[in-house]
Design a protein around this motif. Structure first.
Motif, PDB file in Angstrom:
ATOM      1  N   GLN A 167      -1.737   5.990  -5.747  1.00  0.00           N
ATOM      2  CA  GLN A 167      -1.903   4.997  -4.678  1.00  0.00           C
ATOM      3  C   GLN A 167      -2.502   3.698  -5.216  1.00  0.00           C
ATOM      4  O   GLN A 167      -1.994   2.614  -4.969  1.00  0.00           O
ATOM      5  CB  GLN A 167      -2.852   5.550  -3.606  1.00  0.00           C
ATOM      6  CG  GLN A 167      -2.172   6.407  -2.579  1.00  0.00           C
ATOM      7  CD  GLN A 167      -3.172   7.004  -1.610  1.00  0.00           C
ATOM      8  OE1 GLN A 167      -4.172   7.607  -2.036  1.00  0.00           O
ATOM      9  NE2 GLN A 167      -2.916   6.830  -0.320  1.00  0.00           N
ATOM     10  N   SER A 213       0.854  -1.195   0.000  1.00  0.00           N
ATOM     11  CA  SER A 213       0.000   0.000   0.000  1.00  0.00           C
ATOM     12  C   SER A 213       0.886   1.239   0.000  1.00  0.00           C
ATOM     13  O   SER A 213       2.087   1.166   0.294  1.00  0.00           O
ATOM     14  CB  SER A 213      -0.912   0.019   1.228  1.00  0.00           C
ATOM     15  OG  SER A 213      -0.130   0.157   2.399  1.00  0.00           O
ATOM     16  N   ASP A 258       1.030   5.352   1.392  1.00  0.00           N
ATOM     17  CA  ASP A 258       0.450   6.489   2.121  1.00  0.00           C
ATOM     18  C   ASP A 258       0.967   7.769   1.478  1.00  0.00           C
ATOM     19  O   ASP A 258       2.184   7.962   1.386  1.00  0.00           O
ATOM     20  CB  ASP A 258       0.912   6.509   3.592  1.00  0.00           C
ATOM     21  CG  ASP A 258       0.505   5.247   4.340  1.00  0.00           C
ATOM     22  OD1 ASP A 258      -0.495   4.622   3.912  1.00  0.00           O
ATOM     23  OD2 ASP A 258       1.199   4.896   5.317  1.00  0.00           O
ATOM     24  N   LEU A 299       1.304  11.419   2.239  1.00  0.00           N
ATOM     25  CA  LEU A 299       1.171  12.353   3.361  1.00  0.00           C
ATOM     26  C   LEU A 299       1.185  13.800   2.883  1.00  0.00           C
ATOM     27  O   LEU A 299       0.801  14.706   3.600  1.00  0.00           O
ATOM     28  CB  LEU A 299       2.303  12.117   4.372  1.00  0.00           C
ATOM     29  CG  LEU A 299       2.437  10.659   4.852  1.00  0.00           C
ATOM     30  CD1 LEU A 299       3.647  10.496   5.758  1.00  0.00           C
ATOM     31  CD2 LEU A 299       1.172  10.217   5.581  1.00  0.00           C
TER      32      LEU A 299
END
Ligand SMILES: [Zn+2]
Length: 477
Positions: free
Chosen positions: A42, A25, A27, A29
Motif C-alpha cells: 500500500q 491510494s 485498499d 480488502l
C-alpha cells in the motif's frame, strides 16, 4: 482459467486506459491476495504512475514509476475491472487501486487463487515467480532444448505442454487444441514425442495462440477480459469442451478423459496413442479361430484376456446375478444359469439390448482393470467378439480381425457337437464381421492350418515389437 491469449487480451485492454494514471491510494480488502507485506504494498504504490504493462507467460506485469513493478497472476477467476470512482467496487474486489483520473482499478477474484506481488524493475526477472516461467511458444528457437528436457519423460504430453516452467502460456483449452491439431494422443509419454513432433507442437501452438489473441481469447465459464467483454475464440475451438461431438476432421466421436485431474478432449481416431503397451483386440467371425489366436499370444508370453470369460465370471457374481434375475424375472440365486438366460433371450429378442446395456459396461471395466494391471507390458491382448457392437474399439490401439471360410467355420462348429442346420443358422446370424472388417488394422485368414495361422501372428508380433523398438519412425500399418 485464463491462458496466454486471455491474459494478453487483458493486458491490451488495461494498457489503453491505465498507462499514464497515477495511484492515489490502495485498499487491500484481502491481505492474502498480496504476496508479501500488504502494508508495504500500500505504502510503496502511493503516487506511483503506471508506465507500461507487459506479460510473461500467464503473468501480467505492471511497470510503474519509482522503479516499481507489480507481478500479477489471475489464476482461476482473477479479473481487473476499471470503474468510475463513484461506482461500487466489483462484487469480489480484493484489492482496489484508486487513480488520479477519477477511476479505480479493482482486482476481483471470487475464488481467491489470484495473486499480486510488489517487485522492482531491476529485480523482478529474478523473482522466483518469474524464474519458473519457461519460454512461450513464440520464444522457442531451439527445439533441441525442449526435446532434450523431456526425451526420457514418462509423463503424458498433455501434462508436459501445460507445465509452465517448460513452456509457458498453454493451459487446458489450448493444450487440447494443439494436440488435436498435431494428431498426438494426450496420454503419449514425453519419451515418445519426437523432435519432429516438437517442431509441430511449437508451430501449431504459435498459430493457435496468435489466432486466439486476435479474437480476444476464449470466453469459457467466467473469463471476461473486461467488464461486459467476451473473447470470441471459443467459436473456433475444435476439441476443447466438445466431447461427445463429432471430430471436425474424421467425424469419429470426440472422447473425454482425465489426465492428472484435468478434463481432456481428443479424437480417438485422429490422435492414436503411441508407445507401450500396445492394446490389441481380436474380433472375428463365429468359430473362426479367435481363441486360437488369443491362446497363441498367451503361449508366447503376452498377457491375454477373453471377454467371454469375463462374462462367465460376471455371471458367477452375486450382485450381477441379482440385477439380471430381477430385470428379467428369472429364478437365479447365486449365479446366472447361462442356458436359461440364452433360452429366455431367444424367446424375448427385444431384451437383448437390455442385457447388453447391463453387461457391456462391466466387461469394459474389467478390460480396463486388466490394462492397468499390465501397464508395464509391451503388448496386451483381448479377445472381444462384440468389439464394435459394444462400442469398445476405442479401448484398443490395434485391431485384429479373424476371418475364416464357411467350411472351416462349419467344421469347427460341428466339432463343438452342433448339428449342421443349427451351425448354419449360427453362421448366418453372426454376420456383423463383414460390416466391420474394414475397421481392423489387419485381417488374419484362418484356413484351418494352425502352422500358417501361427506364422501370421508371429509376423504381427514382430511388427508390433518393431514399432515399439523403433518408434516413431515406424507406424502401425
Ligand atoms: Zn478425428
Amino acid at each position: 482459467m485464463p491462458e496466454l491469449p486471455e491474459v494478453e487480451t487483458v493486458k491490451k485492454i488495461l494498457k489503453k486506459t491505465l498507462v499514464g494514471a497515477t495511484i492515489t491510494s490502495v485498499d487491500v480488502l484481502r491481505a492474502a491476495t498480496i504476496l508479501g507485506s500488504a502494508s508495504i504494498f500500500q505504502e510503496s504504490l502511493k503516487d506511483a504512475k503506471f508506465k507500461n504493462i507487459s506479460r510473461k507467460g500467464k503473468y501480467l506485469i505492471f511497470h510503474l514509476s519509482k522503479g516499481l513493478v507489480i507481478l500479477s497472476h489471475l489464476r482461476m477467476e482473477g479479473k481487473f475491472y476499471e470503474l468510475n470512482e463513484n461506482e461500487p467496487n466489483s462484487q469480489y474486489a480484493k484489492v482496489v487501486f484508486h487513480l488520479d483520473n477519477g477511476h479505480k482499478l479493482c482486482f476481483d477474484d471470487s475464488r481467491c487463487f489470484g495473486i499480486l506481488k510488489l517487485s522492482k524493475e531491476t529485480k523482478y526477472l529474478e523473482d522466483p515467480l518469474m524464474l519458473n516461467v519457461g519460454p512461450e511458444p513464440s520464444e522457442i528457437n531451439d527445439i533441441d532444448d525442449i526435446f532434450n528436457k523431456v526425451k526420457d519423460s514418462t509423463h503424458p504430453i498433455k501434462e508436459l505442454i501445460t507445465t509452465q516452467s517448460l513452456i509457458s502460456g498453454i493451459g487446458n483449452i489450448y493444450a487440447d487444441e494443439i494436440l488435436f491439431e498435431c494428431k498426438i494422443h494426450p496420454l503419449t509419454p514425453g519419451k515418445f514425442i519426437t523432435r519432429e513432433n516438437w517442431i509441430e507442437i511449437v508451430e501449431s501452438a504459435k498459430k493457435i495462440l496468435e489466432k486466439a489473441i486476435k479474437q480476444g481469447g476464449s470466453t469459457i465459464k467466467s473469463y471476461h477480459p473486461g467488464k461486459d467483454l467476451d473473447g470470441k475464440f471459443q467459436s473456433k475451438l475444435k476439441a476443447y469442451g466438445k466431447a461427445g461431438e463429432k471430430c471436425p476432421r474424421c467425424c469419429d466421436i470426440l472422447q473425454f478423459i482425465k489426465i492428472n485431474g484435468r478434463g481432456t478432449t481428443y479424437c480417438p481416431k485422429c490422435q492414436k496413442k503411441k508407445g507401450a503397451p500396445v492394446r490389441v483386440a481380436i474380433f472375428g467371425k463365429i468359430a473362426s479361430g479367435k481363441s486360437e489366436v488369443l491362446k497363441y499370444f498367451a503361449k508366447v508370453g503376452y498377457p491375454t484376456i477373453s471377454s467371454d470369460e469375463i462374462v462367465s465370471s460376471l455371471y458367477k457374481e452375486k450382485a450381477v446375478t441379482a440385477i439380471i434375475a430381477k430385470r428379467f424375472n428369472l429364478p437365479f440365486n447365486n449365479e446366472v444359469d447361462k442356458t436359461v438366460l440364452r433360452d429366455y433371450l431367444v424367446a424375448h429378442p427385444k431384451d437383448i439390448p437390455v442385457i447388453n446395456r447391463i453387461v457391456h459396461p462391466l466387461v469394459k471395466e474389467r478390460i480396463e482393470e486388466f490394462f492397468k494391471a499390465h501397464k508395464n507390458n509391451d503388448i496386451v491382448v483381448c479377445e472381444i467378439p462384440l468389439l464394435f457392437e459394444s462400442k469398445s474399439e476405442n479401448l484398443f490401439d490395434y485391431i485384429i480381425g479373424v476371418d475364416a471360410p464357411k467350411d472351416v467355420q462349419l467344421d469347427r462348429l460341428q466339432n463343438r457337437n452342433k448339428e449342421t442346420s443349427k451351425s448354419l443358422k449360427m453362421i448366418a446370424r453372426n454376420n456383423s464381421f463383414d460390416k466391420n472388417k474394414n475397421k481392423a488394422d489387419i485381417i488374419v485368414n484362418n484356413n484351418s492350418d494352425l502352422a500358417s495361422l501361427k506364422s501370421e501372428i508371429d509376423q504381427i508380433i514382430s511388427k508390433l515389437q518393431e514399432y515399439l523398438d523403433l518408434f516413431p519412425s515406424l507406424h502401425l500399418c
